[in-house]
Design an enzyme around this catalytic site. Structure first.
Site, mmCIF file in Angstrom:
data_model
loop_
_atom_site.group_PDB
_atom_site.id
_atom_site.type_symbol
_atom_site.label_atom_id
_atom_site.label_comp_id
_atom_site.label_asym_id
_atom_site.label_seq_id
_atom_site.Cartn_x
_atom_site.Cartn_y
_atom_site.Cartn_z
ATOM 1 N N GLY A 45 0.772 -1.245 0.000
ATOM 2 C CA GLY A 45 0.000 0.000 0.000
ATOM 3 C C GLY A 45 0.796 1.284 0.000
ATOM 4 C CD GLU A 100 1.011 0.755 7.585
ATOM 5 O OE1 GLU A 100 1.277 0.379 6.442
ATOM 6 O OE2 GLU A 100 0.580 0.010 8.490
ATOM 7 C CG ASP A 101 -1.249 1.545 3.366
ATOM 8 O OD1 ASP A 101 -1.000 1.195 4.531
ATOM 9 O OD2 ASP A 101 -1.872 0.829 2.564
ATOM 10 C CG ASP A 104 -8.029 0.095 10.025
ATOM 11 O OD1 ASP A 104 -8.838 0.996 10.216
ATOM 12 O OD2 ASP A 104 -8.378 -1.078 9.802
ATOM 13 N NE ARG A 166 -2.194 -2.961 -4.684
ATOM 14 C CZ ARG A 166 -2.100 -3.170 -3.370
ATOM 15 N NH1 ARG A 166 -1.833 -2.179 -2.550
ATOM 16 N NH2 ARG A 166 -2.280 -4.375 -2.865
HETATM 17 P P1 IMP Z 1 -3.914 -2.197 10.754
HETATM 18 O O1 IMP Z 1 -2.951 -3.295 11.079
HETATM 19 O O2 IMP Z 1 -5.324 -2.555 11.106
HETATM 20 O O3 IMP Z 1 -3.503 -0.840 11.284
HETATM 21 O O4 IMP Z 1 -3.994 -2.127 9.193
HETATM 22 C C1 IMP Z 1 -3.026 -1.632 8.425
HETATM 23 C C2 IMP Z 1 -3.172 -2.107 6.994
HETATM 24 O O5 IMP Z 1 -4.517 -2.499 6.643
HETATM 25 C C3 IMP Z 1 -2.850 -0.960 6.075
HETATM 26 O O6 IMP Z 1 -1.478 -0.901 5.831
HETATM 27 C C4 IMP Z 1 -3.641 -1.316 4.847
HETATM 28 O O7 IMP Z 1 -2.898 -2.202 4.036
HETATM 29 C C5 IMP Z 1 -4.851 -2.029 5.366
HETATM 30 N N1 IMP Z 1 -5.992 -1.101 5.449
HETATM 31 C C6 IMP Z 1 -6.465 -0.470 6.534
HETATM 32 N N2 IMP Z 1 -7.502 0.324 6.231
HETATM 33 C C7 IMP Z 1 -7.671 0.198 4.896
HETATM 34 C C8 IMP Z 1 -8.589 0.811 3.962
HETATM 35 O O8 IMP Z 1 -9.442 1.654 4.306
HETATM 36 N N3 IMP Z 1 -8.437 0.453 2.666
HETATM 37 C C9 IMP Z 1 -7.504 -0.455 2.245
HETATM 38 N N4 IMP Z 1 -6.636 -1.031 3.070
HETATM 39 C C10 IMP Z 1 -6.716 -0.707 4.395
#
Ligand code: IMP
Length: 179
Positions: A45, A100-101, A104, A166
Site C-alpha cells: 500500500g 505506512e499507508d 487502522d 491502487r
Molecule cells: P492495521 O494493522 O489494522 O492498522 O492495518 C493496516 C493495513 O490495513 C494498512 O497498511 C492497509 O494495508 C490495510 N488497510 C487499513 N484500512 C484500509 C482501507 O481503508 N483500505 C484499504 N486497506 C486498508
C-alpha cells in the site's frame, strides 16, 4: 470477486502533494545531518506514497521494503501480522523511517516497529499517509501523519480494495452498492 461499489473522492491529488511537501520539510529537520536515512516502505500500500515522499526529501536516502500480511482481499483486518518479505539490508545503528499507508487497528505498525526496534536502529520513526484513530485497537501512533480520516474504507494512491484501484491518483472512499 469484490462486491459492486462506487468510489467517492475524499482527498485530492493536489492536497496529497501539498501535504507531502510539508511532511518532507519536517522529516528533513528531524534527520538533518544524518549519514544516510533508510526509508522502509511497507508493501504494498505504501509504494506510491514512498515514491513521492523520497523524491521530496533533500537528504541522502536508501530505500528498502518490508511486506506484512494485512487484509488479504477482505475489508476487515486479520489482526495477526506475519512478515511475508523482510528487509534486504541491515538497520542496526542506522536512522530508519518506516512508511505506512494507513494506520487502522494499529496491529501492523505495532508489530513492525517492535520487530525493527529489536534490530537496534540508531533512530526509528514512522510516517503514515492516513490515520483512522477511531478504529485503533493497539495504542500506537505514527510520528508523522498525512491526514486523519473517519472510519471509511478507502482506496487509491497505492491503496487497494481486493487489489484494485491502487492506480487512482487521489484517495477515495468505497461505497458498496450491492452485488
Ligand atoms: P492495521 O494493522 O489494522 O492498522 O492495518 C493496516 C493495513 O490495513 C494498512 O497498511 C492497509 O494495508 C490495510 N488497510 C487499513 N484500512 C484500509 C482501507 O481503508 N483500505 C484499504 N486497506 C486498508
Amino acid at each position: 470477486m469484490p462486491q459492486d461499489y462506487t468510489i467517492e473522492q475524499m482527498i485530492s491529488a493536489k492536497r496529497i502533494s501539498a501535504r507531502i511537501e510539508e511532511l518532507a520539510r519536517e522529516i528533513e529537520a528531524t534527520y538533518a545531518g544524518t549519514d544516510k536515512l533508510v526509508v522502509v516502505g511497507l508493501l504494498r500500500g505504501s509504494f506510491v506514497f514512498i515514491a513521492d515522499l523520497v523524491r521530496e526529501l533533500d537528504l541522502p536516502v536508501e530505500v528498502d521494503f518490508l511486506e506484512a500480511s494485512s487484509y488479504g482481499d477482505a475489508m476487515e483486518s486479520s489482526r495477526e501480522v506475519r512478515i511475508l518479505k523482510d528487509l534486504r539490508g541491515e538497520i542496526g545503528g542506522r536512522d530508519v523511517l518506516v512508511v505506512e499507508d494507513i494506520v487502522d487497528t494499529g496491529h501492523t505498525l505495532h508489530h513492525v516497529t517492535n520487530l525493527l526496534r529489536s534490530r537496534s536502529p540508531a533512530r526509528l520513526e514512522t510516517i503514515a499517509l492516513l490515520d483512522k484513530p477511531t478504529r485503533r485497537e493497539v495504542d500506537v501512533r505514527a510520528t508523522w501523519t498525512g491526514f486523519e480520516i473517519p472510519d471509511a474504507f478507502v482506496v487509491g494512491y497505492g491503496i487497494d480494495y481486493a487489489q484494485r484501484n491502487r492506480n487512482l491518483p487521489f484517495i477515495g472512499a468505497v461505497q458498496i452498492t450491492g452485488g
